[in-house]
Design a protein around this motif. Structure first.
Motif, PDB file in Angstrom:
ATOM      1  N   UNK A 165       1.019  -1.390  -0.148  1.00 58.24           N
ATOM      2  CA  UNK A 165       0.027  -0.254   0.443  1.00 58.24           C
ATOM      3  C   UNK A 165       0.964   1.185  -0.314  1.00 58.24           C
ATOM      4  N   UNK A 166       2.016   1.401   1.053  1.00 58.96           N
ATOM      5  CA  UNK A 166       3.030   2.183   0.559  1.00 58.96           C
ATOM      6  C   UNK A 166       2.976   2.968  -0.700  1.00 58.96           C
ATOM      7  N   UNK A 167       4.292   2.071  -1.697  1.00 56.02           N
ATOM      8  CA  UNK A 167       4.577   1.840  -2.613  1.00 56.02           C
ATOM      9  C   UNK A 167       3.671   2.056  -4.058  1.00 56.02           C
ATOM     10  N   UNK A 168       2.255   1.578  -3.741  1.00 56.14           N
ATOM     11  CA  UNK A 168       1.310   2.130  -4.671  1.00 56.14           C
ATOM     12  C   UNK A 168       0.685   3.515  -4.051  1.00 56.14           C
ATOM     13  N   UNK A 169       0.570   3.883  -2.689  1.00 53.34           N
ATOM     14  CA  UNK A 169      -0.153   4.992  -2.902  1.00 53.34           C
ATOM     15  C   UNK A 169       1.067   7.013  -2.897  1.00 53.34           C
ATOM     16  N   UNK A 170       2.286   5.931  -2.423  1.00 53.73           N
ATOM     17  CA  UNK A 170       3.315   7.542  -2.441  1.00 53.73           C
ATOM     18  C   UNK A 170       3.691   8.358  -2.654  1.00 53.73           C
ATOM     19  N   UNK A 171       3.347   8.098  -3.853  1.00 50.03           N
ATOM     20  CA  UNK A 171       2.964   9.297  -5.097  1.00 50.03           C
ATOM     21  C   UNK A 171       1.871  10.830  -4.768  1.00 50.03           C
ATOM     22  N   UNK A 172       1.123   9.931  -4.587  1.00 49.83           N
ATOM     23  CA  UNK A 172      -0.300  10.243  -4.247  1.00 49.83           C
ATOM     24  C   UNK A 172      -0.584  11.667  -3.462  1.00 49.83           C
ATOM     25  N   UNK A 173      -0.848  12.635  -3.966  1.00 56.58           N
ATOM     26  CA  UNK A 173      -0.255  13.568  -3.058  1.00 56.58           C
ATOM     27  C   UNK A 173      -2.037  13.951  -2.375  1.00 56.58           C
ATOM     28  N   UNK A 174      -2.134  13.195  -1.593  1.00 53.45           N
ATOM     29  CA  UNK A 174      -3.604  12.465  -0.873  1.00 53.45           C
ATOM     30  C   UNK A 174      -3.158  12.243   0.935  1.00 53.45           C
ATOM     31  N   UNK A 175      -1.909  11.606  -0.283  1.00 49.14           N
ATOM     32  CA  UNK A 175      -1.456  10.254   0.546  1.00 49.14           C
ATOM     33  C   UNK A 175      -0.351  11.058   2.366  1.00 49.14           C
ATOM     34  N   UNK A 176      -0.707  10.254   3.302  1.00 49.03           N
ATOM     35  CA  UNK A 176       0.540  10.330   4.301  1.00 49.03           C
ATOM     36  C   UNK A 176       1.168   9.710   4.261  1.00 49.03           C
ATOM     37  N   UNK A 177       2.638   8.781   4.731  1.00 47.44           N
ATOM     38  CA  UNK A 177       3.440   8.105   5.373  1.00 47.44           C
ATOM     39  C   UNK A 177       4.687   9.236   6.439  1.00 47.44           C
ATOM     40  N   UNK A 178       4.169   7.960   7.560  1.00 54.43           N
ATOM     41  CA  UNK A 178       5.254   8.120   8.334  1.00 54.43           C
ATOM     42  C   UNK A 178       5.910   7.116   9.113  1.00 54.43           C
ATOM     43  N   UNK A 179       7.157   6.864   8.518  1.00 48.96           N
ATOM     44  CA  UNK A 179       8.315   6.295   8.907  1.00 48.96           C
ATOM     45  C   UNK A 179       7.909   5.603  10.553  1.00 48.96           C
ATOM     46  N   UNK A 180       8.610   4.226  11.174  1.00 50.12           N
ATOM     47  CA  UNK A 180       8.380   3.894  12.420  1.00 50.12           C
ATOM     48  C   UNK A 180       9.466   5.110  13.204  1.00 50.12           C
ATOM     49  N   UNK A 181       9.216   5.229  13.971  1.00 49.23           N
ATOM     50  CA  UNK A 181      10.537   6.336  14.787  1.00 49.23           C
ATOM     51  C   UNK A 181      11.238   5.308  15.597  1.00 49.23           C
ATOM     52  N   UNK A 182      11.219   3.823  15.688  1.00 47.59           N
ATOM     53  CA  UNK A 182      12.199   2.933  16.344  1.00 47.59           C
ATOM     54  C   UNK A 182      11.918   3.067  17.738  1.00 47.59           C
ATOM     55  N   UNK A 183      12.034   1.965  17.974  1.00 46.93           N
ATOM     56  CA  UNK A 183      11.616   1.818  19.470  1.00 46.93           C
ATOM     57  C   UNK A 183      13.091   2.039  20.372  1.00 46.93           C
ATOM     58  N   UNK A 184      12.200   3.217  21.011  1.00 54.55           N
ATOM     59  CA  UNK A 184      13.706   3.955  22.139  1.00 54.55           C
ATOM     60  C   UNK A 184      12.010   4.750  22.975  1.00 54.55           C
ATOM     61  N   UNK A 185      13.036   5.370  23.640  1.00 52.84           N
ATOM     62  CA  UNK A 185      12.003   6.083  24.448  1.00 52.84           C
ATOM     63  C   UNK A 185      12.530   7.896  24.206  1.00 52.84           C
ATOM     64  N   UNK A 186      11.631   8.495  24.410  1.00 52.82           N
ATOM     65  CA  UNK A 186      10.598   9.674  23.605  1.00 52.82           C
ATOM     66  C   UNK A 186      10.708  10.568  24.831  1.00 52.82           C
ATOM     67  N   UNK A 187      11.102  11.684  25.064  1.00 51.23           N
ATOM     68  CA  UNK A 187      10.707  12.593  25.951  1.00 51.23           C
ATOM     69  C   UNK A 187      10.651  14.225  25.164  1.00 51.23           C
ATOM     70  N   UNK A 188      10.633  14.839  26.150  1.00 50.52           N
ATOM     71  CA  UNK A 188      10.336  16.503  25.493  1.00 50.52           C
ATOM     72  C   UNK A 188      11.167  16.855  24.452  1.00 50.52           C
ATOM     73  N   UNK A 189      12.612  16.633  25.103  1.00 46.46           N
ATOM     74  CA  UNK A 189      13.536  16.693  24.106  1.00 46.46           C
ATOM     75  C   UNK A 189      13.646  15.871  23.037  1.00 46.46           C
ATOM     76  N   UNK A 190      12.807  14.644  22.645  1.00 52.33           N
ATOM     77  CA  UNK A 190      12.752  14.221  21.144  1.00 52.33           C
ATOM     78  C   UNK A 190      11.693  13.256  20.515  1.00 52.33           C
ATOM     79  N   UNK A 191      11.361  14.879  20.290  1.00 50.57           N
ATOM     80  CA  UNK A 191       9.867  14.678  19.450  1.00 50.57           C
ATOM     81  C   UNK A 191       9.428  13.662  18.369  1.00 50.57           C
TER      82      UNK A 191
END
Length: 310
Positions: A165-191
Motif C-alpha cells: 500500500x505504501x508503494x502504491x500510494x506514496x506519490x499520491x498527493x492525498x496520501x501521508x506516510x510516517x516511518x516507524x520512529x524506532x523502539x526507544x524512549x521519547x521525551x520532550x527533547x526528542x519529539x
C-alpha cells in the motif's frame, strides 16, 4: 474485598514508544497494592526489598530485553507467578525450553498465535489483548485534512500489505506516510509521533491503513486508531473476531486484492456518511470494550482466581 498485593517486574514504559504497560500499571495501582521492579536481579533480593509480601508476581516477558529486566530464580518462587508474552515468533526455542521446565501462568497478547505455536500449553493460557488508553487515544476534533494515512513499520517480509500500500500510494498527493520512529524512549527533547502525538496525527486522517503482519497479530493500531476517531482499514483475523471487531461496523476489512477499490470508494463524497458511521461505531466500540480500565479489571480478576485456587 482485600486488595491484592502484586509485584510487577517490567521495564519503565513511561517515555517509551509503546506505553500501554505504563498506563496499565497506573490503572492496576488504583485497585491493588502494586510494587514495581525495573532493575531485575535475584528473586530473593527483589522480594526482600519490597514493602509487602506479594500475592502474585507478574513478569513482562523475560524474552524481550526491552520489556523485562534480567531476573533469576523465578522457578524457585513459592508464590503464584505469571508472565506476559508478546511477539511469540521470537526466541521460540528458548520459550519452549522455558515452558517445559515448569509452565507458569501465561498472559498472552495474541491468543490464536499462541495456540498455534505452543498448543501443548493452552491450559496455562490467559488472554490479555492490546487496548487503548482513552485519555490519550481519543477524538481531538481536528480537521480531517489527511485523506489516507499509513504509519509504522513497512518491512516487506513482515508487513507485505503495508509495504504494498505504501508503494502504491506514496506519490499520491492525498496520501501521508510516517516511518516507524524506532523502539526507544521519547521525551520532550526528542519529539516523535508517539503516544498523544500519534493519536492526534491519526485523528487528522479520514482513513488509516495498516495490517496484522504475516503472524496475524491483533496489533495495537487495531485499538488505537479507532479510539482516535479515524476509520481503520486493515485485514480481519481470528483474534479480532473473538474480541468483537465486526468488519463494516467497526472497521473496513481489506486485503491485497481489494484495498484500492475500498480506499477509492470510502473517499467519495457519497460514502462520507457511511465512513463517518463506521468511524463513530469503531470509536465507541473501543472506548466501551477495550480500554486500559477494562483490561486491568480483567487482569485483576484472573490473578485473584489464580491466587484463590493456588
Amino acid at each position: 474485598m482485600q486488595r491484592l498485593k502484586i509485584l510487577f517486574i517490567t521495564k519503565d514504559f513511561s517515555q517509551y514508544l509503546e506505553r500501554n504497560f505504563h498506563y496499565l500499571q497506573l490503572e492496576l495501582a488504583k485497585h491493588a497494592d502494586l510494587a514495581l521492579c525495573h532493575e531485575g536481579g535475584e528473586m530473593p533480593d527483589i522480594l526482600r526489598g519490597l514493602p509487602f509480601t506479594p500475592d502474585f508476581v507478574l513478569l513482562n516477558d523475560m524474552f524481550h530485553s526491552t520489556h523485562c529486566p534480567p531476573v533469576e530464580g523465578v522457578f524457585d518462587l513459592q508464590i503464584p507467578w505469571g508472565m506476559i508474552m508478546h511477539d511469540l515468533h521470537g526466541h521460540v526455542d528458548r520459550r519452549r525450553a522455558f515452558l517445559m521446565r515448569k509452565p507458569p501462568n501465561i498472559f498472552t497478547i495474541y491468543r490464536s498465535a499462541f495456540r498455534n505455536r505452543y498448543p501443548e500449553y493452552e491450559g496455562n493460557l490467559y488472554w490479555l489483548p492490546h487496548f487503548a488508553e482513552p485519555s490519550v487515544f481519543r477524538n481531538y476534533h481536528q480537521t480531517k485534512d489527511i485523506d489516507v494515512l499509513l504509519m509504522g513499520a513497512i518491512n516487506r517480509r513482515i508487513y507485505p500489505l503495508r509495504h504494498l500500500m505504501k508503494t502504491r500510494y506514496l506519490k499520491e498527493p492525498w496520501f501521508v506516510f510516517h516511518k516507524h520512529p524506532g523502539y526507544a524512549n521519547f521525551d520532550a527533547d526528542k519529539p516523535a509521533l508517539v503516544a498523544q502525538r500519534f493519536a492526534m496525527e491519526a485523528n487528522r486522517a479520514k482513513i488509516f491503513l495498516t495490517c496484522d503482519s504475516i503472524y496475524k497479530y491483533s496489533l495495537r493500531k487495531y485499538f488505537e486508531v479507532p479510539a482516535s476517531y479515524t476509520l481503520l482499514m486493515a485485514p480481519p483475523n481470528e483474534d479480532l473476531r473473538d474480541l468483537g471487531f465486526k468488519p463494516g461496523v467497526h472497521f473496513v476489512a481489506i486485503s491485497e486484492r481489494d484495498y484500492e477499490e475500498k480506499v477509492e470508494y470510502y473517499l467519495q463524497p457519497h460514502a462520507e456518511a457511511l465512513r463517518e458511521r463506521i468511524t463513530r461505531q469503531g470509536h465507541e466500540f473501543i472506548h466501551e470494550n477495550h480500554t486500559t480500565a477494562v483490561r486491568a479489571k480483567k487482569l485483576l480478576k484472573i490473578i485473584r482466581n489464580i491466587v484463590r485456587n493456588g
